[in-house]
Design a protein around this motif. Structure first.
Motif, short mmCIF file in Angstrom:
data_model
loop_
_atom_site.label_atom_id
_atom_site.label_comp_id
_atom_site.label_asym_id
_atom_site.label_seq_id
_atom_site.Cartn_x
_atom_site.Cartn_y
_atom_site.Cartn_z
N LEU B 582 80.89 -91.36 31.95
CA LEU B 582 82.01 -90.42 32.08
C LEU B 582 81.63 -89.06 31.50
O LEU B 582 81.91 -88.02 32.09
N MET B 583 80.99 -89.08 30.34
CA MET B 583 80.62 -87.81 29.71
C MET B 583 79.58 -87.07 30.55
O MET B 583 79.61 -85.85 30.63
N LYS B 584 78.71 -87.80 31.16
CA LYS B 584 77.69 -87.13 31.99
C LYS B 584 78.33 -86.46 33.20
O LYS B 584 77.84 -85.45 33.69
N ASN B 585 79.40 -87.07 33.71
CA ASN B 585 80.00 -86.56 34.95
C ASN B 585 81.42 -86.08 34.72
O ASN B 585 82.27 -86.18 35.61
N ARG B 586 81.69 -85.53 33.58
CA ARG B 586 83.07 -85.21 33.23
C ARG B 586 83.65 -84.06 34.03
O ARG B 586 84.84 -83.83 34.02
N LYS B 587 82.79 -83.33 34.72
CA LYS B 587 83.33 -82.22 35.51
C LYS B 587 83.61 -82.64 36.95
O LYS B 587 84.09 -81.85 37.75
N ASN B 588 83.27 -83.85 37.25
CA ASN B 588 83.48 -84.35 38.62
C ASN B 588 84.76 -85.17 38.63
O ASN B 588 84.81 -86.27 38.10
N SER B 589 85.78 -84.63 39.25
CA SER B 589 87.10 -85.28 39.21
C SER B 589 87.07 -86.64 39.90
O SER B 589 87.71 -87.59 39.45
N GLU B 590 86.30 -86.73 40.96
CA GLU B 590 86.24 -88.02 41.67
C GLU B 590 85.62 -89.08 40.77
O GLU B 590 86.09 -90.21 40.72
N PHE B 591 84.55 -88.71 40.09
CA PHE B 591 83.89 -89.67 39.21
C PHE B 591 84.82 -90.08 38.08
O PHE B 591 84.88 -91.25 37.69
N CYS B 592 85.56 -89.12 37.57
CA CYS B 592 86.49 -89.45 36.48
C CYS B 592 87.56 -90.42 36.97
O CYS B 592 87.95 -91.35 36.24
#
Lengths: 477, 873
Positions: B582-592
């Protein structure tokens, strides 16, 4: 020209060394049948003479050639072959017909052109050799790949140092695998894109392993079984019926008898049923001649093997039958990707070709750079800077590159100012690219617009190249 | 400290020590005068060979016996065994991480099956190395470090440990801990970045993450000019080939003294030519200083004489240890790392698998080792025998897999391997020759493209499939234990055959199992696969059922072992993975949003609010329309799931959905002119949003904002299809009527050619968005007919592909209906529908003429055939 009134019987019984130069030359031509003019004029008389000589040699075991054979095996035949040629070279009266010094010869076979290197390696060869081989595998590898070390060569009491030049620039593994295959019972198939050096490598391997690279069959759609197995002198056949005299051996048969390598170029261009003629040759190493009796067959001597080549662009190797494929080891020769090696190959080969024609043109560094860079970019569809454009569909191989440069040299030599400029390169490049597919003209235009126009702003050479290429494209259109 | 003998297999060490005498008959294995070769190469490189020779003599004269080895080398182990059977030291110093001697009892336990590995891992919670935020996405997330020390049956380290336990002599691990080497490397790189002038290094400072892998000795070899020259001289490709040539092949013919001498000459020459400026050498020197200090300390403490000590270290270290100045051990920082033993595998150990460490073909060398130790045969060409066996086995296996190979291929491959070895100056073939020979004889084409499966099979066979096992006395890793226990709660056992599970999420027990499966799935152990359900295909949503497949994977324990630093239970490890990703991809809303679903599925509800906060922020920051719509779809799904589970979190999700919707609206104008490869996705996503706007009335999504965004995008769009989609979307949400659409199309037909050309794609976009709703609207239908009838031929041909695509969107039933409509429009009567249409008189006359002509042609053919037959007779 061979004299018709030569005393054949005495001629046949005489020792080779006692023959006059002219007689030696006649013998050379008769034995090797190289010169087409003489072949056509060889009459039945001479054929008989040849047979008598052979009989005389087989009966008189003290004959020079037989002694050598018994003593040293096949390699001595190769050496004596080379020695004869050396002897010919010194005779000025035969200059016009001498294959070595004659200016009429476009291209010498590798074993003649590099005879000094081969002899030097032979004299220094202490490694174990497979039976029937001229050189050991280690020395064959050295011959093909070159060496920094110099080898001494002693001829007629004189010793000189000989450098072994590289003939093939590429992976050492590839050469080692090729050599190992040829020493085994399997044949060797070299495949790859056109212009990657398959035939070149095949020639040099044959020269180094057998001392002879001219047992050659060119595969085409019209290749027949006769060309692979044997054919007949039909006049003699009709006059006298099947006989050994009437039999005209193919390069296959010659290679089998002599224990040498047979080269088959573009094997996959031959119809499959013709290709399959090789199956029994490769498996049983026997070539029966049923016309001469049920027990007549030619067996392969030690040293016999086959090198075939095929390019995978036209028809590929898929059309070989499974049975034939199994008898080959396949080695893929890739396109050279390393720019340094590519440059080295191009430079070496072009210099070589210029020496043959005695051109004194100096090719500047920037021209080599221009050619190798543009070829690589057009081949890959990507510029040095990473810009993509449509790939040219023509074969942009190293071979094409060499031809282009060489054509430019010829152009310069005869029409130019003895100095290669980007103009000549541009002229020949456009022809090279457009010849296979006219659509390539648009791709070349794209290259011009996307890549060269930018580069031309920063470099005078590229600017000139860009300008000339643009002109050429306009003319072609 | 003398380790207590617990359960060592004494017969094993006795067998190992019972080596045959060295065969001193002349043989071909020392045909290369290696000393002469080293001398020649040294001369070429302008190294003083005499100095190296005298250095070797100094080392061998030392009281302490310095024994150089290569990790996982048969030759090193064999020579060490010969030494141990003669020398019998009183203490052994071993290159292994210091203060971990307590693991020896488990490593040498009779129940232990090698390969196993010691794993050192450290979690830098206090940011001691200052790499949190560099190696991790955030400063608050601790960087994790890990180093492996594997052991094989033929690792000299294992042999040394086994001997020490057998003879009850102390064995001391003397290598500097991994974390200390990391610290040095980090400091060096940091100094470079700060531009400290006294640090001269070829390592350039970089904004990228530093490479902190454990420095393997072989990497240092590759940096050495001597080694490069050696490879050229002997035409060897790499270190493994060089090693085989120098030491492995023919090891049984060499005494330990000869081995040591050649090894020291070789390593000293290499060391002499490693570029001095490099952080890797700094680390090596630090380790040597540490080792020297450890040796000194323990010799003093135990009051053992130097001449009774044996030091077993890597060759590069052995060559300098005797003159290395000891470091002050009190100055060395202590990191509280955790060390564990894990079962390992040959695959994991092999460099050919892509991992950095170890032995390239563990199984191959294992076979050689077995022959060396156990064989009583006179013919001791072990490499040749193993290569022969491999040729046969690999060909047989390939035949079993469907390749058309035969024994002739095995024979040819074996002969080729032998010949290649000979050409490469090897007395016997090795792995490289085996591989080359098999490819040469069996691959009929470009080896980069043909029969890749065969090449992979060769590699896998050489690597082998051995798996290690730890003794029962060793306390298993928490994670492995928890894994087994949790499965056991559901009475599930891992077996070879796949087990399929169909879970009904409305049942409590199945829901619990689903939670466990999701947690295991997140650890990527390879045992579990979701075959159907949410997560497999987000659009094919059956939120009540899941289908899983569970099958035992031999690498399971190894993989769990590697993840042991993530947590001591499955839940803990899954949570760590979730957080890290989550921290690695925290700017990706879909991933979140995906993380949120996973959190719910794994029943990690405690994390819900944290993930929700991250998602909330991402919905503000994310400017990617496609990611936002991906998140939107997922949030709708989450809402459905939560409604079933009645978790009371639905209002929170509703808030997120509304926020997401507004974010999407703000991004719609940015996708008015997407690239070609994104248009399909755009159409699908717009449709999803439109459907949600219409159907999810409870959410009360702001249609006005949506409509405004669509309108802005429509005005901005230059693309026909996208414009059609946007206008269609407005039509679907009842913001415009069909008349507006009609006017737009008419306007397009009267516009410039460039606009007219877009009509086809425009209609396509409209139909894509609106489907049946618009196609049967009379006005729309009429306008499309009018366009088709009135535009000129060239324009029609341009418009046609778009129209064709448009109508291909329709279902078969709708398509038939529209055909019927068109036919009726053109005069087909109701009564005529379904009947065959009679051709007109004109058509009939044309057909008659054609019939006659065909008859004439066929007659001629028959005449020709007849004539030929007659001639034949």
């Amino acid at each position: 020209m061979a004299k018709k009134n030569v005393d054949l019987e005495s001629f046949a019984k005489r020792d080779f060394d006692s023959l006059s130069d002219e007689e030696k030359y006649t013998y050379y031509n008769l034995e090797l049948g190289k010169n087409a003019i003489y072949r056509g004029k060889i009459t039945k008389t001479y054929k008989n003479w040849e047979q008598q000589k052979k009989l005389a040699n087989s009966n008189h075991k003290t004959s020079h050639k037989k002694k050598q054979q018994e003593k040293n095996g096949n390699d001595e035949i190769a050496i004596s072959h080379l020695k004869k040629v050396d002897m010919m070279k010194d005779n000025k009266s035969l200059d016009n017909m001498d294959p070595l010094t004659s200016k009429n010869i476009i291209r010498l076979p590798a074993e003649l052109k590099y005879r000094k290197e081969l002899m030097a390696l032979k004299q220094n060869d202490t490694y174990p050799k497979p039976p029937g081989w001229f050189l050991s595998p280690t020395m064959v590898e050295l011959y093909v790949l070159g060496s920094n070390k110099q080898f001494s060569l002693t001829t007629n009491g004189k010793t000189e140092k000989v450098s072994i030049t590289p003939k093939f620039f590429g992976s050492k593994d590839l050469i080692q695998k090729s050599i190992v295959t040829l020493a085994s019972r399997r044949a060797l198939m070299l495949i790859g894109e056109p212009g990657t050096g398959k035939s070149w490598l095949s020639e040099h391997l044959a020269a180094a392993i057998s001392g002879k690279s001219t047992n050659l069959i060119q595969g085409t759609a019209g290749t027949t079984e006769d060309q692979i197995r044997y054919t007949w002198n039909y006049a003699l056949l009709i006059a006298e019926g099947p006989s050994e005299q009437a039999l005209v051996p193919s390069p296959t048969m010659i290679a089998m008898r002599e224990g040498q390598l047979l080269r088959l170029e573009e094997l996959t261009r031959c119809p499959q049923e013709i290709q399959d003629t090789l199956i029994s040759v490769l498996s049983e190493k026997v070539l029966p001649v049923p016309e001469l009796g049920k027990d007549y067959y030619v067996t392969a001597n030690q040293g016999f093997n086959v090198i075939a080549t095929a390019n995978d662009r036209d028809r590929g190797v898929n059309e070989m039958s499974a049975a034939l494929k199994r008898r080959f080891n396949f080695i893929y020769i890739p396109v050279i990707n390393d720019p340094k090696i590519e440059r080295q190959i191009v430079e070496t080969r072009v210099q070589d070709m210029m020496e043959t024609l005695n051109f004194k043109i100096q090719i500047p560094d920037h021209i080599y750079s221009l050619v190798t860079t543009s070829f690589r970019e057009l081949r890959n569809g990507k510029s040095k800077q990473g810009q993509s454009f449509k790939k040219i569909s023509s074969v942009m191989s190293t071979s094409e590159e060499i031809s282009l440069l060489f054509d430019s040299c010829i152009h310069t030599q005869y029409f130019g100012k003895q100095k290669i400029t980007p103009r000549e390169i541009a002229l020949h490049l456009s022809e090279t690219i457009v010849k296979d597919d006219p659509q390539n003209i648009h791709k070349l235009q794209e290259y011009l617009d996307l890549v060269l126009s930018n580069r031309a702003r920063k470099d005078e050479i590229w600017k000139e190249f860009h300008r000339e290429l643009k002109k050429q494209l306009k003319l072609i259109r | 400290m003398a380790p207590e003998i617990k359960r060592i297999d004494e017969s094993k060490i006795e067998t190992l020590l019972r080596l045959p005498p060295i065969d001193s008959t002349p043989h071909g294995y020392n045909i290369f005068n290696i000393k002469a070769a080293i001398k020649q190469i040294s001369k070429d490189l302008k190294i003083q060979f005499k100095d190296i020779e005298s250095e070797v003599k100094n080392i061998t004269k030392e009281e302490i016996c310095y024994f150089p080895v290569r990790h996982h080398s048969i030759a090193s182990s064999y020579a060490l065994l010969r030494l141990l059977s003669q020398f019998q030291p009183e203490i052994i110093f071993l290159e292994a991480p210091a203060d971990r001697e307590s693991f020896i009892q488990f490593i040498t336990d009779a129940e232990t099956h090698l390969p196993i590995a010691m794993v050192d891992h450290f979690k830098d919670d206090k940011n001691l190395l200052g790499l949190n935020g560099i190696l991790t996405p955030d400063k608050d997330i601790a960087a994790k470090y890990m180093a492996w020390y594997p052991f094989l049956e033929y690792s000299p380290e294992y042999i040394a440990m086994l001997y020490s336990v057998y003879k009850k002599i102390p064995i001391i691990f003397i290598d500097a801990p991994y974390m200390n080497t990391v610290e040095i490397k980090t400091n060096t790189l940091r100094n470079l970045q700060l531009g400290k002038p006294n640090i001269k290094s070829k390592v350039k400072p970089s904004s990228h993450k530093p490479d902190l892998k454990k420095i393997e000795e072989q990497e240092l070899f590759k940096q050495s000019n001597f080694f490069k020259k050696f490879c050229e001289f002997y035409s060897v490709k790499d270190l493994d080939d060089a090693w085989d040539l120098l030491f492995e092949i023919g090891v049984q013919f060499r005494s330990w003294e000869e081995y040591r001498e050649i090894m020291l000459l070789y390593c000293l020459s290499v060391r002499e030519t490693i570029p001095k400026n490099g952080s890797d050498l700094d680390i090596t020197e630090f380790r040597e200083k540490y080792m020297a200090a450890m040796i000194k300390k323990h010799l003093n403490d135990k009051n053992i004489k130097e001449k009774e000590a044996l030091v077993v270290t890597g060759g590069l270290h052995s060559s300098v240890l005797y003159r290395t100045k000891a470091i002050d051990l009190n100055q060395v920082k202590k990191f509280q790392s955790v060390t564990e033993l894990i079962p390992f595998s040959f695959k994991r150990l092999s460099s050919l698998s892509g991992y950095g460490a170890g032995n390239r073909a563990p199984e191959f060398y294992q076979k050689i080792w077995d022959k060396l130790i156990l064989s009583n045969e006179e013919n001791n060409q072990y490499f040749t025998e193993v290569v022969l066996q491999y040729c046969i086995d690999i060909i047989n296996n390939s035949r079993f897999e469907g390749d058309l190979f035969s024994s002739a291929d095995s024979i040819a491959a074996f002969q080729s391997a032998q010949m290649l070895a000979s050409l490469r100056f090897r007395p016997e073939p090795n792995v490289t020759d085996l591989f080359d020979a098999l490819v040469l004889c069996c691959v009929k084409g470009d080896p980069e493209k043909e029969n890749i499966a065969f090449k992979n099979r060769i590699i896998k066979t050489c690597i082998g499939f051995h798996l290690g096992r730890l003794p029962s006395s060793y306390q298993q890793l928490g994670l492995i234990q928890d894994f087994k226990q949790r499965l056991a709660q559901f009475e599930i056992e891992l077996i070879d055959d796949p087990q399929e599970f169909k879970l009904d999420l409305q049942k409590a027990e199945d829901q619990s199992l689903s939670i466990l499966f999701w947690q295991i799935h997140s650890l990527d152990t390879g045992v579990l696969q979701l075959t159907e359900g949410v997560g497999k295909n987000i659009m094919n949503v059956d939120i009540y059922h899941e289908f899983w497949k569970l099958v035992w994977n031999p690498e399971l324990n190894v993989k769990l072992g590697e993840k042991s630093n993530l947590g001591s239970t499955v839940e803990e490890a899954a949570l760590t993975v979730l957080k890290d990703e989550l921290m690695k991809n925290r700017k990706n809303s879909e991933f979140c949003a995906k993380s949120l679903i996973q959190c719910i599925r794994m029943d990690l509800i405690k994390q819900f609010s944290d993930i929700k906060s991250v998602l909330d922020q991402a919905l503000t920051d994310d400017r990617n329309f496609f990611q936002l719509t991906g998140a939107f779809k997922l949030l709708l799904l989450i809402r459905k799931i939560l409604e079933i589970q009645k978790k009371g979190l639905v209002p929170i999700i509703n808030q997120l959905i509304k926020k997401n919707f507004l974010s999407i609206c703000s991004q719609i104008p940015n996708v008015a002119n997407p690239p070609d490869d994104r248009k399909d996705q755009l159409a699908k996503d717009l449709k999803s949003i439109v459907n949600a706007t219409i159907t999810e009335y409870k959410l009360k999504l702001n249609r006005t904002v949506f409509e405004g965004a669509l309108n802005s995008a429509y005005l901005y769009s230059n693309d026909g299809r996208v414009s059609g989609c946007l206008l269609g979307a407005r039509y679907m949400i009842d913001q415009i009527d069909v008349q507006t659409i009609k006017m737009e199309i008419i306007a397009m037909t009267k516009n410039v050619l460039e606009i007219q050309l877009k009509i086809g794609q425009f209609i396509r976009g409209l139909i894509e968005m609106c489907q049946a709703k618009i196609i049967f609207e009379r006005e729309f239908f009429k306008i499309v007919i009018s366009v088709v009838e009135n535009i000129d031929w060239d324009l029609f041909m341009t418009v046609l592909p778009g129209l064709k695509s448009a109508f291909s969107q329709l279902s078969a039933r709708d398509f038939d209906e529209i055909l019927e409509k068109i036919a009726k429009y053109y005069g087909l009567k109701e009564s005529e529908i379904g009947t065959l249409v009679e051709p007109t008189e004109d058509i009939k006359s044309i057909v008659t003429i054609w019939d006659a002509k065909v008859y004439e042609i066929i007659s001629k053919w028959f005449n020709v055939v007849e004539n030929v037959k007659k001639k034949g007779k």
